[in-house]
Every structure is written in C-alpha cells, then in structure tokens.
Design an enzyme around this catalytic site. Sequence first.
Site, PDB file in Angstrom:
ATOM      1  N   ASP A  47      -3.667  -1.957 -20.334  1.00  0.00           N
ATOM      2  CA  ASP A  47      -2.657  -1.327 -21.231  1.00  0.00           C
ATOM      3  C   ASP A  47      -1.326  -1.312 -20.879  1.00  0.00           C
ATOM      4  O   ASP A  47      -0.496  -0.382 -21.038  1.00  0.00           O
ATOM      5  CB  ASP A  47      -2.955   0.100 -21.707  1.00  0.00           C
ATOM      6  CG  ASP A  47      -2.616   0.624 -23.032  1.00  0.00           C
ATOM      7  OD1 ASP A  47      -1.828   0.014 -23.757  1.00  0.00           O
ATOM      8  OD2 ASP A  47      -2.834   1.811 -23.229  1.00  0.00           O
ATOM      9  N   ILE A  65      -4.752   7.548 -13.432  1.00  0.00           N
ATOM     10  CA  ILE A  65      -3.813   8.342 -13.985  1.00  0.00           C
ATOM     11  C   ILE A  65      -4.280   8.724 -15.385  1.00  0.00           C
ATOM     12  O   ILE A  65      -4.437   9.892 -15.772  1.00  0.00           O
ATOM     13  CB  ILE A  65      -2.307   7.835 -14.036  1.00  0.00           C
ATOM     14  CG1 ILE A  65      -1.617   7.449 -12.968  1.00  0.00           C
ATOM     15  CG2 ILE A  65      -1.491   8.548 -14.943  1.00  0.00           C
ATOM     16  CD1 ILE A  65      -0.640   6.848 -12.841  1.00  0.00           C
TER      17      ILE A  65
HETATM   18 ZN   LIG Z   1      -1.944   0.013 -25.851  1.00  0.00          ZN
END
Ligand SMILES: [Zn+2]
Length: 384
Positions: A280, A256
């Site tokens: 992340d 993505i």
């Molecule tokens: Zn981050």
Amino acid sequence: MTVFTSKTLYTPLRKIDDALVSVENGAVVSVSSRNQAKAASNKEITDFGDCVIVPGFFDIHIHGGVNCDVMRGSADEMAKFEVFLARHGVTSYFPSTVTASQDATLSALERLANRIEAAETGGAGGAQPLGIHLEGPFLSHTRRGVHPPVDLVEPSVAAFDKLWQAARGHVRMLTIAPELNGAEEVIAEATKRGVCVSIGHSDAALEQARRGVKAGARHATHTFNAMRPLDHRAPGILGEVLTNNQISADVIADGIHVDPTVVDLLFRAKGIENFVLITDAISATGMPDGRYQLGTLEVELKNGRCTRDGNLAGSALTMDRAVRNVMKFAGLSLQQAVRAASMNPAKAVGIKKGTIEPGADADFTVLTQDGEVRATVIKGVLVQ
Ligand SMILES: [Zn+2]
C-alpha cells in the site's frame, strides 16, 4: 540460453540446494540442483554465490514511490518508479487507484492501460504492471480512511463498466465494501470478468460480508485497516475474513498499520496458503520526510508514517522489508515470507506468476539469507 546459479533456491514450495536455473526467451527452461545438471558449455552463467534465488515479488496494492503517484505519473516517472520497485525485489505489480473525481479516475485508468500494454511487448527495465487494482470508488463512508467522501460512489454495474472500459479491460482487482447497495451485483459481474474481488474499506456485519463472498469475493484488502473492528459478539467482516479458508487476506506489515502481534494472529488464522503481503506504498516511499501526492490528496511523510489530517494514508513500506518484518512479527521462515510476497498474491489474483518452474516467466529476486535484495531478474534479464 542463460544460466543462474546460487547456493539455495525456493520455488517457493520446494527448496533446492546448489541451484541451477536455465532461462531462454524470458522463460524458465529448467530448475535443478547443480549436482544433477550436466556441465554447461555454450551458456552464459551468472553465479549468485551464497544467495537465495526466489520468485520475484508481486505487489497487488501499491500507489507509488520515489515521488511518483501512479494516478498521475508521466512515462518517465513511472519508469523510475518501476526500477525502484525492482531494487526492492518486486517484479510484478498492480498500480492501484485511490478514490478521485470521475475525470481524474478515467484519465488515470487510460494512462495505466497504456503502460500495461507497453510493458507486455517492451523490455524489462523494471517491475511490470500487470493489471489495475481499483481501490474505490465503491467504499464505505464509515470506513473510507482518507478516500475523499465526495467521490465515493454507490456500486452499480454501469459505474463499474465505465471504469472497466476506460481501463480497456485491464482491471484485475477491485476493493469493494460488500454491505453497500448494489455491491453484490458488481461483485458478481467483476468476478465474471476475471477480476479478483476483495472486500475492504468496509463496515460490513458478518452476514453482509458472507453475502459478498457468496457473490464472488475471494480476498480481503489490508485486513484490519479500514474495517469494522472485531467484536466477540458481533464479529463483522473480520469474523468472515479470519475464519473462511476460501478467502485469502493481505496485510500491511510495516509495524505501523497493524501491530506485529496482530500480523501474527492473521498468519495463524489464514495459514501460509492464504496469507498475502502488500505494501500500500505511496509516492513518499523512498523519499525524505515531506509532503507528497496520493491521487488528488496531499499526504505528509514523517518518521515512516504517511498521514493526512492525522489519519494513516498509505505506507512507505517496501516489499523486501515486509518480507523481513513478517519473519520477525510472525515467525515465518524466509521461504514462507517469500511465498506470501510472490506465489500467494499471484494465486489470489489469478495471474501465472510467483513460481520458479519450467515454463514460468523468468522473474527472480536474489536475496541474502536475511532477506536483503542483492539482484533482480525480470524476463530473464538482470535489472541494473
Ligand atoms: Zn491503498
């Protein structure tokens, strides 16, 4: 003495067939092939059958999961989150801040420092926090992503030191935009203190990025995301990141954030030595669609995308999926993909993790040949 056996083991640089690893007091004593190893009598043996033993994954950029945000999570929530990470093969991680008010940041850093110090001496119920990644506040306004503009700060050694003190020296990684006034001094000082300085959230021109590297930066944060795009006449920060083989670079391989073909491009540019996987991931990871917290921001998870006002805001990726994805996106072997999730991030941040060899911490992930996690061992103990 505990012994683990499996059909295959990646150290990750070497492949060992019919592997046997013996572990004592949380550390690896020996790694060998069963053929060479003497029969063990007074040892407890765990056999992982057809699986592959690999070094535990090390996520150097993660904000949360299973509804826990690392800036705010209670001890109980953090413990649950760390078990979730272990189930996805992660044995070490850097809880990562997002830009927030100074008060919110300082109190988050204090709590994270407590957690890191407790993990040093405590048991191993889940993934171990080994240091803090400061993602902000020294980021570019132009490339801030969802980081709140009012809380972005111009870099100064004094501002950095305040964060450092609150974290009691546990800052091990700093993402900074090298083009900002004062950035070079902060990069140099952080590097001197043993921090892995990573350039990112940046609108730097090529020369500005090069000055950041000259000052000590050695890594790039979520390459392509929150960066000035590559232009063939004005290559900018990406020109430096893609061509300087002194710099390692990480990527969010969820399909993505970066197109699979561009993940392939990054792998070709950096080679297996300097290619690093991160997630992340945010608190929404491992949760159903809905609204979740990222630092002081509210973020929406829908169909695997985390957004705020239409902008991507972290991911819902897990590291085991990133490993499987890069095999598909960029043709890495399982051995290479594992390296990008274990040894490479450990090397990038200068922490002795991510390999299976005598003297190393006994942190393993046990995978099927397809990269599905079957078990995780931390400090020599099977995580349940
Ligand atoms: Zn981050």
